[in-house]
Design an enzyme around this catalytic site. Structure first.
Site, PDB file in Angstrom:
ATOM      1  N   ILE A 141       2.644  18.661   8.091  1.00  0.00           N
ATOM      2  CA  ILE A 141       3.140  18.612   6.703  1.00  0.00           C
ATOM      3  C   ILE A 141       4.172  19.718   6.456  1.00  0.00           C
ATOM      4  CG2 ILE A 141       1.106  17.477   5.719  1.00  0.00           C
ATOM      5  CD1 ILE A 141       0.298  20.291   4.626  1.00  0.00           C
ATOM      6  N   ASP A 142       4.728  20.289   7.542  1.00  0.00           N
ATOM      7  CA  ASP A 142       5.668  21.404   7.378  1.00  0.00           C
ATOM      8  C   ASP A 142       6.881  21.026   6.518  1.00  0.00           C
ATOM      9  OD1 ASP A 142       6.164  19.696   9.599  1.00  0.00           O
ATOM     10  OD2 ASP A 142       7.688  21.073  10.341  1.00  0.00           O
ATOM     11  N   LEU A 143       7.371  19.787   6.630  1.00  0.00           N
ATOM     12  CA  LEU A 143       8.562  19.397   5.861  1.00  0.00           C
ATOM     13  C   LEU A 143       8.241  19.289   4.367  1.00  0.00           C
ATOM     14  CD1 LEU A 143       9.936  16.724   8.354  1.00  0.00           C
ATOM     15  CD2 LEU A 143      10.822  19.034   7.988  1.00  0.00           C
ATOM     16  N   ASP A 196       4.770   0.795  12.190  1.00  0.00           N
ATOM     17  CA  ASP A 196       3.579   0.122  11.659  1.00  0.00           C
ATOM     18  C   ASP A 196       3.458  -1.340  12.110  1.00  0.00           C
ATOM     19  OD1 ASP A 196       2.809   2.440  10.434  1.00  0.00           O
ATOM     20  OD2 ASP A 196       3.220   1.790   8.389  1.00  0.00           O
ATOM     21  N   CYS A 224      -4.869  12.801  12.781  1.00  0.00           N
ATOM     22  CA  CYS A 224      -5.389  11.449  12.603  1.00  0.00           C
ATOM     23  C   CYS A 224      -5.247  10.694  13.901  1.00  0.00           C
ATOM     24  CB  CYS A 224      -4.723  10.769  11.421  1.00  0.00           C
ATOM     25  SG  CYS A 224      -3.379   9.735  11.805  1.00  0.00           S
ATOM     26  N   ARG A 246      -8.363  -0.545   5.322  1.00  0.00           N
ATOM     27  CA  ARG A 246      -7.527   0.462   4.654  1.00  0.00           C
ATOM     28  C   ARG A 246      -6.198  -0.146   4.189  1.00  0.00           C
ATOM     29  NH1 ARG A 246      -5.849   4.487   8.383  1.00  0.00           N
ATOM     30  NH2 ARG A 246      -4.493   4.792   6.627  1.00  0.00           N
ATOM     31  N   ARG A 250       0.662  14.470  12.814  1.00  0.00           N
ATOM     32  CA  ARG A 250       1.025  14.286  11.406  1.00  0.00           C
ATOM     33  C   ARG A 250       1.064  15.601  10.637  1.00  0.00           C
ATOM     34  NH1 ARG A 250      -1.076   8.472   9.382  1.00  0.00           N
ATOM     35  NH2 ARG A 250       0.865   8.544   8.271  1.00  0.00           N
ATOM     36  N   LYS A 288       0.833  -1.213   0.000  1.00  0.00           N
ATOM     37  CA  LYS A 288       0.000   0.000   0.000  1.00  0.00           C
ATOM     38  C   LYS A 288       0.864   1.258   0.000  1.00  0.00           C
ATOM     39  CE  LYS A 288      -1.760   1.562   4.141  1.00  0.00           C
ATOM     40  NZ  LYS A 288      -1.407   2.967   4.347  1.00  0.00           N
ATOM     41  N   ASN A 289       1.864   1.278   0.895  1.00  0.00           N
ATOM     42  CA  ASN A 289       2.640   2.512   1.058  1.00  0.00           C
ATOM     43  C   ASN A 289       3.588   2.785  -0.099  1.00  0.00           C
ATOM     44  OD1 ASN A 289       1.319   2.955   3.402  1.00  0.00           O
ATOM     45  ND2 ASN A 289       3.034   2.529   4.768  1.00  0.00           N
ATOM     46  N   ARG A 295      -5.175  10.848   4.257  1.00  0.00           N
ATOM     47  CA  ARG A 295      -3.991  11.673   4.453  1.00  0.00           C
ATOM     48  C   ARG A 295      -3.037  11.576   3.257  1.00  0.00           C
ATOM     49  NH1 ARG A 295      -0.408  14.333   7.721  1.00  0.00           N
ATOM     50  NH2 ARG A 295       1.650  13.832   6.940  1.00  0.00           N
TER      51      ARG A 295
HETATM   52  C1  UD1 Z   1       4.429   6.910   6.229  1.00  0.00           C
HETATM   53  C2  UD1 Z   1       3.569   5.683   6.092  1.00  0.00           C
HETATM   54  C3  UD1 Z   1       3.011   5.246   7.441  1.00  0.00           C
HETATM   55  C4  UD1 Z   1       4.157   5.051   8.437  1.00  0.00           C
HETATM   56  C5  UD1 Z   1       5.041   6.292   8.480  1.00  0.00           C
HETATM   57  C6  UD1 Z   1       6.280   6.099   9.341  1.00  0.00           C
HETATM   58  C7  UD1 Z   1       2.666   5.979   3.857  1.00  0.00           C
HETATM   59  C8  UD1 Z   1       1.473   6.209   3.011  1.00  0.00           C
HETATM   60  N1  UD1 Z   1       2.465   5.984   5.172  1.00  0.00           N
HETATM   61  O1  UD1 Z   1       3.581   7.958   6.720  1.00  0.00           O
HETATM   62  O2  UD1 Z   1       2.321   4.012   7.267  1.00  0.00           O
HETATM   63  O3  UD1 Z   1       3.619   4.836   9.726  1.00  0.00           O
HETATM   64  O4  UD1 Z   1       5.487   6.626   7.154  1.00  0.00           O
HETATM   65  O5  UD1 Z   1       6.994   4.990   8.925  1.00  0.00           O
HETATM   66  O6  UD1 Z   1       3.763   5.749   3.363  1.00  0.00           O
HETATM   67  N2  UD1 Z   1       6.388  14.850  10.337  1.00  0.00           N
HETATM   68  C9  UD1 Z   1       6.558  16.200  10.590  1.00  0.00           C
HETATM   69  N3  UD1 Z   1       6.444  17.063   9.533  1.00  0.00           N
HETATM   70  C10 UD1 Z   1       6.193  16.637   8.256  1.00  0.00           C
HETATM   71  C11 UD1 Z   1       6.021  15.247   8.022  1.00  0.00           C
HETATM   72  C12 UD1 Z   1       6.126  14.370   9.086  1.00  0.00           C
HETATM   73  O7  UD1 Z   1       6.794  16.621  11.716  1.00  0.00           O
HETATM   74  O8  UD1 Z   1       6.093  17.466   7.343  1.00  0.00           O
HETATM   75  C13 UD1 Z   1       6.454  13.889  11.480  1.00  0.00           C
HETATM   76  C14 UD1 Z   1       5.108  13.179  11.707  1.00  0.00           C
HETATM   77  O9  UD1 Z   1       4.259  13.954  12.501  1.00  0.00           O
HETATM   78  C15 UD1 Z   1       5.545  11.889  12.378  1.00  0.00           C
HETATM   79  C16 UD1 Z   1       6.912  11.612  11.724  1.00  0.00           C
HETATM   80  O10 UD1 Z   1       7.337  12.836  11.142  1.00  0.00           O
HETATM   81  O11 UD1 Z   1       5.713  12.077  13.754  1.00  0.00           O
HETATM   82  C17 UD1 Z   1       6.863  10.515  10.678  1.00  0.00           C
HETATM   83  O12 UD1 Z   1       6.022  10.917   9.616  1.00  0.00           O
HETATM   84  P1  UD1 Z   1       6.299  10.491   8.109  1.00  0.00           P
HETATM   85  O13 UD1 Z   1       7.586   9.752   8.008  1.00  0.00           O
HETATM   86  O14 UD1 Z   1       6.104  11.697   7.258  1.00  0.00           O
HETATM   87  O15 UD1 Z   1       5.122   9.466   7.860  1.00  0.00           O
HETATM   88  P2  UD1 Z   1       4.068   9.473   6.678  1.00  0.00           P
HETATM   89  O16 UD1 Z   1       4.759   9.727   5.382  1.00  0.00           O
HETATM   90  O17 UD1 Z   1       2.901  10.300   7.031  1.00  0.00           O
END
Ligand code: UD1
Length: 427
Positions: A123-125, A305, A116, A397, A121, A22-23, A92
């Protein structure tokens, strides 16, 4: 809402084929927008999240057909770069559309995907990365508008190896002018799969799987045929279920190299594992041993996960284990549900202290999110008596019919679909 009803207590046994990831499939579906034409994507699992992404792509004007495990998608009819708020809220992972739509149209409007069940979660990065590629970004009341006549390559450092941010930047940079370097990149296998897919469309990317990814922008990408990697989290879930039920299971179509940290933990717990090419055998004849300490963190460390699933195994182990969760702050919701089944677990902020018990007992529990739900299914398979897992849609999901998967391994598990009442029919 659907429920899963499980008569537990029997060891799992048999052979199961693991479906596509899925991911990996979600960002690949989004990335296909970068090239106009007809793509053919294989090993795409039939899951709720994938169907949601295909619905969103359909609403944006693409034509997609998902037959068996192949998605055929025509992206030449894509007609808008505005992702409506209701679609953003459905999933998301719709955030993955930001990079490709910006690249294709020079502008994109999306909405905050929102929090969520497992944490904030942010999205700043993602946004910082796109800004460094030259996008102008305006945010107001959750609406995010990005513009860039032409994206330009840049050196981008991620303070945290976010999987989604790494993927969004790779997609946006693939057709930017000049070279982009992402340092501090996430190293997950799904990122390597995205690199391979983008390169199959004509991109020039190296380094995925390490913490530095280099993307040499090209002027145009072309559609392609591609096969998605196997789902390491589904494979891990089945391996843990086999161990927790003291069964013996063979998994095919897997990549054991993606599961090294789990295999290491399971072996420490006394589980027997053999690997031959894409086949993994798992068996557990006696009571598993406690594992002193597991810490979840980005790949190649132990995956968040699989945290809730492995906690079920350790709740039945001989001794005392500790799990520390460092990726998401809200990922212990299954603990309360497991207590109803007789597990002895306490938590502080981000640690769970697990005292193994001899037995879990069937109970009615609620799946609060995807992986917590999968963990409760494993608990139900291992428990004595009947377990009912409510809110099973969360599990759908990420698993293509989890009850069918475990039925193939001899489990007594079935789905109960609610019968519509008179008011539902009237509406
Ligand atoms: C992806 C996976 C999810 C998995 C996660 C961590 C997909 C579709 N989903 O989610 O199943 O649990 O990786 O292995 O691939 N963060 C920030 N700012 C950002 C982005 C992330 O602070 O802009 C933080 C998040 O809040 C979280 C951490 O970084 O605490 C990890 O998030 P991230 O690696 O981005 O996970 P996802 O891509 O959302």
């Amino acid at each position: 809402m659907d429920k899963l009803v499980i008569e537990g207590g029997s060891p799992l046994s048999g052979t199961i084929r693991i479906h596509g990831a899925k991911n990996a499939a979600l960002p690949i579906l989004a990335a296909s927008l970068l090239a106009e034409g007809v793509h053919s994507l294989h090993n795409v699992p039939k899951l709720l999240d994938i169907e949601t992404m295909l619905n969103i792509l359909g609403r944006l004007g693409c034509r997609a057909v998902h037959e068996g495990e192949t998605v055929t998608m025509d992206t030449s009819t894509l007609s808008t770069s505005h992702v409506p708020e209701d679609l953003m809220r459905q999933m998301r992972s719709s955030i993955f559309l930001m990079g490709p739509l910006l690249s294709r149209f020079g502008e994109v409007t999306i909405y905050q995907p929102g929090g969520c069940a497992i944490g904030e979660r942010k999205i700043d990065l993602h946004l910082q990365g796109l800004k460094l590629l030259g996008a102008e970004i305006e945010e107001s009341n959750g609406r995010i508008s990005c513009r860039a006549a032409r994206l330009t390559g840049s050196d981008i450092h991620l303070d945290y190896p976010s999987v989604g941010a790494t993927e969004n930047i790779m997609m946006a940079a693939a057709t930017a002018e000049g070279t982009t370097t992402i340092s501090g990149a996430a190293r997950e296998p799904e990122i390597q799969d995205l690199q391979n897919f983008l390169n199959a469309m004509g991109a020039q990317i190296i380094g995925a799987g390490t913490d530095t990814i280099t993307i040499r922008g090209v002027t145009k990408l072309h559609p392609c045929t591609y096969e998605v990697i196997p789902d390491r989290i589904v494979a891990g879930t089945v391996m843990i279920a086999a161990a927790a039920t003291r069964g013996s299971v063979t998994l095919t179509h897997t990549n054991a190299g993606h599961l090294t940290s789990l295999i290491h933990v399971l072996r420490r717990a006394g589980v027997q594992i053999t690997v031959c090419n894409d086949i993994i055998n798992v068996s557990c004849m006696g009571r598993p041993r406690a594992v002193e300490r597991i810490v979840t963190s980005p790949y190649p460390s132990f995956p968040t996960d699989l945290q809730s699933q492995v906690m079920v195994l350790l709740s039945l182990a001989d001794g005392f284990s500790v799990i520390k969760e460092t990726v998401f702050e809200g990922r212990f919701k299954h603990v309360e549900e497991m207590a109803r089944m007789g597990a002895d677990i306490s938590t502080d902020l981000n640690r769970a202290f697990i005292r193994g018990v001899q037995r879990l007992y069937g109970a009615t529990v609620e799946a609060t999110d995807l992986r917590a739900g999968a963990a409760l299914v494993i608990a139900g398979l291992a428990a004595h008596g009947t377990t009912v897992v409510e809110q099973a849609h969360h599990i759908d999901r990420g698993y293509d019919g989890i009850e069918l998967l475990f039925q193939k391994l001899g489990a007594r598990i079935s789905r109960k679909v609610p019968v519509p009442g008179p008011f539902d029919l009237a509406n």
